[in-house]
Design a protein around this motif. Structure first.
Motif: not given
Length: 198
Positions: A111, A39, A9-10, A156, A35, A37, A92-94, A159
């Protein structure tokens, strides 16, 4: 070749504390890192976890001691109460997912740049200029901050579903073969497993 599925998680301070040690372990063993990322807050609700703000005071107090202690041990600058936390981690995840799809840079460095922006540099990773700077630092086109948003959102979401299905309940979380490792303090165990010692 071994593969490490890395759910992160970012916004996670524990992902920041992981630094780039996982990348070093992967390089040592010729493993690839996938990787992912996701929620984390939503995952907490679906796997029996509790968001930090809703935890019992004893857990909150322990976290307040443990995070600076671990950061000091690892030699990483750290702010327990950053100016922009919590914030929206999705942008940031996108952007990370867009960079992953585009290639051409260093995903581990990206990351870490995002984590460091939150926990050491007092920056808001929901802001486009911060995301662009992180992309540039890691060797990616900063315009990726504005591209692939729909695909990023879909990945996202996928994931998250994969994380829940595979027993992921925190971050950082590493899966190698059928073995699950939770926490920045388990990177050494990933190394031992890849070495055949565990």
């Amino acid at each position: 070749m071994a593969q490490i599925d890395y759910f992160f998680a970012t916004l996670s301070p524990y992902c920041y504390l992981a630094d780039q040690r996982l990348e070093a372990v992967a390089a040592k063993h010729g493993a690839t890192i996938n990787y992912k990322p996701f929620d984390l807050i939503t995952a907490f609700g679906r796997t029996g976890g509790t968001p930090p703000k809703d935890r019992h005071v004893s857990r909150i107090e322990y976290r307040a001691q443990e995070l600076p202690r671990q950061a000091k041990k690892l030699g990483l600058p750290f702010n327990l109460k950053p100016a922009h936390w919590p914030t929206n981690g999705a942008p940031s995840a996108y952007a990370f997912i867009a960079a992953q799809n585009a290639g051409g840079g260093d995903l581990g460095a990206l990351a870490h740049a995002i984590f460091r922006a939150v926990w050491a540099e007092e920056k808001d990773i929901a802001q486009d200029d911060v995301i662009r700077a992180c992309l540039s630092e890691a060797g990616f086109d900063p315009k990726l901050a504005d591209s692939g948003l729909l695909e990023g959102a879909e990945t996202y979401s996928r994931n998250l579903e994969e994380a829940v299905e595979r027993g992921v309940f925190g971050a950082p979380f590493f899966i190698v073969d059928d073995q699950r490792f939770w926490g920045q303090d388990r990177i050494e165990d990933v190394d031992a497993y890849l070495s055949g010692k565990l």
